[in-house]
Enzyme design. Structure first.
Site, PDB file in Angstrom:
ATOM      1  N   ASN A 226     -13.356  10.339  -1.165  1.00  0.00           N
ATOM      2  CA  ASN A 226     -13.911   9.254  -1.898  1.00  0.00           C
ATOM      3  C   ASN A 226     -14.003   7.949  -1.516  1.00  0.00           C
ATOM      4  O   ASN A 226     -12.929   8.033  -1.780  1.00  0.00           O
ATOM      5  CB  ASN A 226     -13.271   9.233  -2.820  1.00  0.00           C
ATOM      6  CG  ASN A 226     -13.417  10.617  -4.455  1.00  0.00           C
ATOM      7  OD1 ASN A 226     -14.891  11.003  -4.275  1.00  0.00           O
ATOM      8  ND2 ASN A 226     -12.702  10.792  -5.052  1.00  0.00           N
TER       9      ASN A 226
ATOM     10  N   CYS B 269       0.554  -1.186   0.162  1.00  0.00           N
ATOM     11  CA  CYS B 269       0.253   0.563   0.289  1.00  0.00           C
ATOM     12  C   CYS B 269       0.758   1.190   0.316  1.00  0.00           C
ATOM     13  O   CYS B 269       1.767   1.279   0.748  1.00  0.00           O
ATOM     14  CB  CYS B 269      -1.419   0.085   1.471  1.00  0.00           C
ATOM     15  SG  CYS B 269      -1.522   1.254   1.315  1.00  0.00           S
TER      16      CYS B 269
ATOM     17  N   SER C  45      -9.285   4.829  -5.382  1.00  0.00           N
ATOM     18  CA  SER C  45      -7.840   3.840  -5.711  1.00  0.00           C
ATOM     19  C   SER C  45      -7.553   2.823  -4.734  1.00  0.00           C
ATOM     20  O   SER C  45      -6.561   1.445  -5.056  1.00  0.00           O
ATOM     21  CB  SER C  45      -7.200   4.520  -6.464  1.00  0.00           C
ATOM     22  OG  SER C  45      -6.039   5.267  -5.571  1.00  0.00           O
TER      23      SER C  45
ATOM     24  N   CYS D 289       0.631   3.423   3.361  1.00  0.00           N
ATOM     25  CA  CYS D 289       0.694   2.574   5.223  1.00  0.00           C
ATOM     26  C   CYS D 289       2.462   3.563   5.467  1.00  0.00           C
ATOM     27  O   CYS D 289       2.823   3.455   4.473  1.00  0.00           O
ATOM     28  CB  CYS D 289       1.209   1.161   4.820  1.00  0.00           C
ATOM     29  SG  CYS D 289      -0.106   0.268   5.193  1.00  0.00           S
TER      30      CYS D 289
ATOM     31  N   HIS E 132      -8.217   7.442   3.047  1.00  0.00           N
ATOM     32  CA  HIS E 132      -7.990   9.010   3.311  1.00  0.00           C
ATOM     33  C   HIS E 132      -8.671   9.735   2.237  1.00  0.00           C
ATOM     34  O   HIS E 132      -9.527   9.307   2.142  1.00  0.00           O
ATOM     35  CB  HIS E 132      -6.345   8.345   1.883  1.00  0.00           C
ATOM     36  CG  HIS E 132      -6.833   8.110   1.329  1.00  0.00           C
ATOM     37  ND1 HIS E 132      -7.460   6.795   0.839  1.00  0.00           N
ATOM     38  CD2 HIS E 132      -6.980   8.351  -0.396  1.00  0.00           C
ATOM     39  CE1 HIS E 132      -7.172   6.102  -0.622  1.00  0.00           C
ATOM     40  NE2 HIS E 132      -7.560   7.662  -1.054  1.00  0.00           N
TER      41      HIS E 132
ATOM     42  N   GLN F 258      -8.463  13.451   0.479  1.00  0.00           N
ATOM     43  CA  GLN F 258      -7.394  14.724  -0.065  1.00  0.00           C
ATOM     44  C   GLN F 258      -8.015  15.960  -0.488  1.00  0.00           C
ATOM     45  O   GLN F 258      -9.079  16.172   0.016  1.00  0.00           O
ATOM     46  CB  GLN F 258      -7.575  14.134  -1.774  1.00  0.00           C
ATOM     47  CG  GLN F 258      -7.155  12.749  -2.527  1.00  0.00           C
ATOM     48  CD  GLN F 258      -7.420  12.665  -3.622  1.00  0.00           C
ATOM     49  OE1 GLN F 258      -6.929  13.883  -4.864  1.00  0.00           O
ATOM     50  NE2 GLN F 258      -7.691  11.794  -4.764  1.00  0.00           N
TER      51      GLN F 258
ATOM     52  N   HIS G   4      -6.981   1.878   2.283  1.00  0.00           N
ATOM     53  CA  HIS G   4      -6.024   2.920   3.405  1.00  0.00           C
ATOM     54  C   HIS G   4      -6.717   3.631   3.180  1.00  0.00           C
ATOM     55  O   HIS G   4      -7.484   4.798   2.064  1.00  0.00           O
ATOM     56  CB  HIS G   4      -4.964   3.211   3.136  1.00  0.00           C
ATOM     57  CG  HIS G   4      -4.086   3.268   4.318  1.00  0.00           C
ATOM     58  ND1 HIS G   4      -3.251   2.736   4.408  1.00  0.00           N
ATOM     59  CD2 HIS G   4      -4.183   4.314   4.713  1.00  0.00           C
ATOM     60  CE1 HIS G   4      -2.445   3.208   5.855  1.00  0.00           C
ATOM     61  NE2 HIS G   4      -3.297   4.647   6.267  1.00  0.00           N
TER      62      HIS G   4
ATOM     63  N   HIS H 291     -20.821  23.746   6.200  1.00  0.00           N
ATOM     64  CA  HIS H 291     -21.128  22.411   6.582  1.00  0.00           C
ATOM     65  C   HIS H 291     -20.691  20.953   5.563  1.00  0.00           C
ATOM     66  O   HIS H 291     -19.762  21.092   4.777  1.00  0.00           O
ATOM     67  CB  HIS H 291     -22.789  21.995   5.331  1.00  0.00           C
ATOM     68  CG  HIS H 291     -22.346  23.170   4.085  1.00  0.00           C
ATOM     69  ND1 HIS H 291     -22.301  24.638   3.943  1.00  0.00           N
ATOM     70  CD2 HIS H 291     -22.829  22.382   3.555  1.00  0.00           C
ATOM     71  CE1 HIS H 291     -22.657  24.610   2.449  1.00  0.00           C
ATOM     72  NE2 HIS H 291     -22.047  23.648   2.378  1.00  0.00           N
TER      73      HIS H 291
ATOM     74  N   HIS I 261      -4.182   0.761   8.242  1.00  0.00           N
ATOM     75  CA  HIS I 261      -4.723  -0.057   6.565  1.00  0.00           C
ATOM     76  C   HIS I 261      -5.930  -0.413   6.763  1.00  0.00           C
ATOM     77  O   HIS I 261      -7.154  -0.025   5.336  1.00  0.00           O
ATOM     78  CB  HIS I 261      -4.163  -1.027   6.700  1.00  0.00           C
ATOM     79  CG  HIS I 261      -4.191  -1.030   4.966  1.00  0.00           C
ATOM     80  ND1 HIS I 261      -3.414  -0.688   3.668  1.00  0.00           N
ATOM     81  CD2 HIS I 261      -4.635  -2.485   3.937  1.00  0.00           C
ATOM     82  CE1 HIS I 261      -4.057  -1.005   2.355  1.00  0.00           C
ATOM     83  NE2 HIS I 261      -5.033  -1.796   2.794  1.00  0.00           N
TER      84      HIS I 261
HETATM   85  P1  H2U Z   1      -7.849   8.146  -4.384  1.00  0.00           P
HETATM   86  O1  H2U Z   1      -8.239   6.742  -4.143  1.00  0.00           O
HETATM   87  O2  H2U Z   1      -9.294   8.711  -3.810  1.00  0.00           O
HETATM   88  O3  H2U Z   1      -7.811   8.521  -5.974  1.00  0.00           O
HETATM   89  O4  H2U Z   1      -7.065   9.377  -3.705  1.00  0.00           O
HETATM   90  C1  H2U Z   1      -5.523   8.833  -3.895  1.00  0.00           C
HETATM   91  C2  H2U Z   1      -4.307   9.763  -4.319  1.00  0.00           C
HETATM   92  O5  H2U Z   1      -3.244   8.656  -3.874  1.00  0.00           O
HETATM   93  C3  H2U Z   1      -4.230   9.964  -5.323  1.00  0.00           C
HETATM   94  O6  H2U Z   1      -4.906  11.773  -5.960  1.00  0.00           O
HETATM   95  C4  H2U Z   1      -2.529   9.775  -4.490  1.00  0.00           C
HETATM   96  C5  H2U Z   1      -3.173   9.053  -6.022  1.00  0.00           C
HETATM   97  O7  H2U Z   1      -2.628  10.287  -7.368  1.00  0.00           O
HETATM   98  N1  H2U Z   1      -1.137   9.209  -5.146  1.00  0.00           N
HETATM   99  C6  H2U Z   1      -0.074   9.279  -4.621  1.00  0.00           C
HETATM  100  O8  H2U Z   1       0.215  10.918  -4.125  1.00  0.00           O
HETATM  101  N2  H2U Z   1       1.900   8.667  -4.667  1.00  0.00           N
HETATM  102  C7  H2U Z   1       1.340   7.516  -4.470  1.00  0.00           C
HETATM  103  O9  H2U Z   1       1.806   6.875  -4.694  1.00  0.00           O
HETATM  104  C8  H2U Z   1       0.078   6.967  -4.992  1.00  0.00           C
HETATM  105  C9  H2U Z   1      -1.419   7.498  -5.234  1.00  0.00           C
END
Ligand code: H2U
Length: 346
Positions: A153, A51, A161, A54, A166, A168, A164, A296, A113
């Site tokens: 998301n 991951c 994606s 992690c 997280h 943004q 874990h 909100h 994780h």
């Molecule tokens: P999502 O799971 O919502 O896609 O967000 C994961 C974000 O993590 C995604 O925007 C970033 C991706 O660009 N990312 C990194 O910055 N570094 C990494 O090594 C993998 C993913």
């Protein structure tokens, strides 16, 4: 509310965006033979060596995560916005474009994780909120940043994606369109009444008690009257706060408590890790006073009738207006009646 609305098609007005949603409660019995999502398989490993979020692991961009023990953020290795974008514009008759500067961050909610917000301890969610506050302040202070969007998301149904926990943050030069619409409507009400539109709205909802899901001393979670997504909700502070940095410590604790309670209810609804997109809308960081703003946090979850059947925003929604089947009142009642203990712990 007029009972005719419980069973008949009608349109509802979104006071924040100025848009309408078509509500078709008579359609809830329609059969479903369409796409079914994969059932959710709970994670058990607290650490995954493959991951990229992690602690101690190397990310795809080459950077290495520290051995973090609480909420942790880093600059997105694949940022949609960049701080060193050269400035430029196109304005040729009907063709308009302009360069956009910004910065994107990833916020890991926990080093563990296997967790999600509803499974995290309240004080650990509070640490996430503290990090959101710090990022809003620091990013908002950058001279070229006029808006900071915090979001999560959750779940692969939402295009996430990585499991874990997280979220943004995207900070940028322009005011995004959703914020511009809300600024206009909050502003019109503020100019006329010298009162926050959302404060007046929650006062009305607290009297009616038809769409309230959770209420505590400092926050209300409700299904907005104009909700689009089947189980859409909004967490609103009872005090007129323009942004998340203005919360007192007690308010922050209540905010964390509300997030936990609401997301537990979501998971309990269909006994699954409930997917959603959640985001915080708050005052732009554009140096204006933004008095009208009232922060909100909205949750837009796609699941409709089970853990595997989701609503698609296609067809009529793409070409005309947003549409929903179950009413906001029905959704609020289902969520309100759900317990506060996560189904996996019963
Ligand atoms: P999502 O799971 O919502 O896609 O967000 C994961 C974000 O993590 C995604 O925007 C970033 C991706 O660009 N990312 C990194 O910055 N570094 C990494 O090594 C993998 C993913």
């Amino acid at each position: 509310m007029d009972t005719v609305f419980n069973e008949n098609p009608h349109r509802r007005y979104n006071i924040l965006t100025g848009e309408w949603v078509l509500v078709s409660p008579h359609r809830t019995k329609r059969p479903w033979q369409g796409k079914v999502e994969k059932p959710f398989i709970p994670l058990t490993a607290t650490y995954d060596k493959s991951c990229y979020l992690c602690p101690t692991n190397t990310r795809m961009g080459g950077g290495q995560n520290p051995d973090y023990t609480t909420a942790y953020s880093f600059v997105n290795d694949f940022s949609a916005l960049l701080s060193d974008t050269p400035s430029g514009s196109v304005d040729e008759n009907l063709l308009q474009a302009k360069s956009e500067r910004g910065l994107c961050k990833v916020v890991c909610f926990s080093p563990n994780h296997s967790l999600t917000l509803p499974l995290m301890e309240e004080q650990d969610i509070e640490a996430v909120i503290s990090l959101w506050q710090k990022e809003y302040k620091e990013l908002g202070e950058l001279p070229y940043v006029n808006h900071v969007q915090i979001f999560e998301n959750k779940g692969d149904t939402m295009g996430c994606s990585n499991p874990h926990p997280h979220g943004q943050i995207w900070a940028q030069e322009s005011i995004p369109q959703e914020i511009a619409k809300k600024t206009k409507n909050l502003g019109d009400y503020w100019n006329k009444n010298k009162k926050s539109l959302l404060l007046s709205y929650i006062e009305q909802e607290l009297k009616l008690k038809e769409r309230i899901v959770i209420e505590n001393e400092h926050f209300v979670a409700l299904v907005p009257f104009w909700a689009i997504w089947p189980y859409e909700t909004m967490i609103v502070p009872k005090r007129h706060l323009q942004n998340i940095t203005l919360m007192t410590e007690v308010e922050k604790t209540d905010f964390a408590k509300t997030v936990k309670e609401l997301t537990i209810k979501y998971d309990n609804l269909f006994s699954t890790s409930f997917p959603y997109s959640a985001g915080i809308h708050q005052a732009p960081t554009d140096q204006k006073n933004n008095d009208e703003w009232h922060f909100h946090m909205s949750f837009y979850p796609p699941l409709l009738r089970s853990a595997t059947v989701k609503k698609f925003m296609v067809g009529y929604e793409m070409f005309a207006d947003a549409q929903r089947d179950i009413t906001a009142e029905q959704a609020a009642q289902s969520l309100r009646e759900l317990g506060n203990v996560h189904y996996s712990k019963l």
